[in-house]
Write a protein that holds these residues in place. Sequence first.
Motif, short mmCIF file in Angstrom:
data_model
loop_
_atom_site.label_atom_id
_atom_site.label_comp_id
_atom_site.label_asym_id
_atom_site.label_seq_id
_atom_site.Cartn_x
_atom_site.Cartn_y
_atom_site.Cartn_z
N PHE A 1 0.89 -1.02 0.03
CA PHE A 1 0.01 0.03 0.03
C PHE A 1 0.68 1.19 -0.19
O PHE A 1 2.00 1.00 0.36
N THR A 2 0.48 2.46 -0.48
CA THR A 2 1.25 3.54 -0.52
C THR A 2 1.73 3.82 0.95
O THR A 2 1.05 3.78 1.96
N GLN A 3 3.23 3.91 0.91
CA GLN A 3 3.81 4.39 2.18
C GLN A 3 3.78 3.26 3.14
O GLN A 3 3.74 3.48 4.46
N ASP A 4 3.71 1.79 2.81
CA ASP A 4 3.79 0.87 3.80
C ASP A 4 4.57 -0.19 3.46
O ASP A 4 5.43 0.05 2.27
N VAL A 5 4.76 -1.13 4.32
CA VAL A 5 5.84 -2.15 4.07
C VAL A 5 5.38 -3.06 3.04
O VAL A 5 4.20 -3.18 2.70
N CYS A 6 6.25 -3.96 2.30
CA CYS A 6 5.88 -4.62 1.26
C CYS A 6 5.54 -5.97 1.96
O CYS A 6 5.95 -6.76 2.86
N LYS A 7 4.76 -6.85 1.12
CA LYS A 7 4.35 -7.99 1.35
C LYS A 7 4.50 -8.86 0.32
O LYS A 7 4.20 -8.55 -0.85
N ILE A 8 4.89 -9.98 0.58
CA ILE A 8 5.31 -11.12 -0.51
C ILE A 8 4.09 -11.92 -0.36
O ILE A 8 3.38 -12.33 0.36
N GLY A 9 3.95 -12.35 -1.75
CA GLY A 9 2.67 -13.23 -2.14
C GLY A 9 2.77 -14.14 -3.32
O GLY A 9 3.71 -13.85 -3.99
N SER A 10 1.47 -14.47 -3.72
CA SER A 10 1.65 -15.13 -5.02
C SER A 10 -0.08 -15.06 -5.41
O SER A 10 -0.85 -14.70 -4.77
N TRP A 11 0.03 -15.41 -6.86
CA TRP A 11 -1.53 -15.34 -7.44
C TRP A 11 -1.81 -16.61 -8.14
O TRP A 11 -0.99 -17.32 -8.50
N TYR A 12 -3.05 -16.77 -8.22
CA TYR A 12 -3.63 -18.13 -8.94
C TYR A 12 -5.10 -17.68 -9.45
O TYR A 12 -5.48 -16.41 -9.21
N GLU A 13 -5.52 -18.37 -10.42
CA GLU A 13 -6.68 -18.02 -11.24
C GLU A 13 -7.79 -19.27 -10.57
O GLU A 13 -7.41 -20.30 -10.45
N GLU A 14 -8.79 -18.86 -10.20
CA GLU A 14 -10.03 -19.51 -9.76
C GLU A 14 -11.54 -18.91 -10.23
O GLU A 14 -11.78 -17.88 -10.15
N ALA A 15 -12.19 -19.83 -10.87
CA ALA A 15 -13.24 -19.24 -11.43
C ALA A 15 -13.20 -18.14 -12.39
O ALA A 15 -14.12 -16.92 -12.06
N GLY A 16 -12.17 -17.86 -13.13
CA GLY A 16 -12.14 -16.62 -13.88
C GLY A 16 -11.65 -15.33 -13.14
O GLY A 16 -11.64 -14.38 -13.79
N LEU A 17 -11.21 -15.51 -12.03
CA LEU A 17 -10.86 -14.52 -11.01
C LEU A 17 -9.20 -14.71 -10.75
O LEU A 17 -9.06 -15.62 -10.83
#
Length: 134
Positions: free
Chosen positions: A63-79
């Motif tokens: 988020f603007t002026q916030d710490v970074c978060k590490i993650g991942s993404w995947y597709e589910e039901a078109g999202l």
Amino acid sequence: MRLSLLFAALIALPLCGAARAETPLTAEEFDSYSQGKTLTYAMGGEVFGTEQYLPNRRVRWAFTQDVCKIGSWYEEAGLICFVYEDEGAPQCWKFWREGEGLKAQFEGDPEGTELSEVAQTDKPLLCAGPDVGV
């Protein structure tokens, strides 16, 4: 009769274009567009946050002026769903191309949270806080 049909068809054309513009991106299309980029998103004209798209569907978000978060993404039901290291529940979005960038709508939000891509770079996301240098 023919004139009224022609008139109806002409009125419907812009509506067809609007529907096409909001066709959600597939996982492959999203990956192809975002891979190796750092995208900044705004909501209602205000910068909301920035996400770096890494190989193997990994991400770094802040988020603007916030710490970074590490993650991942995947597709589910078109999202496109994101999971971050410090949050259990996935956050799912519908992404589509609009103009030169992306638009995104948060799934399940009664207020219809919508983000717009406002900046793009191939430089890494600058992280404040404990993830500096990651």
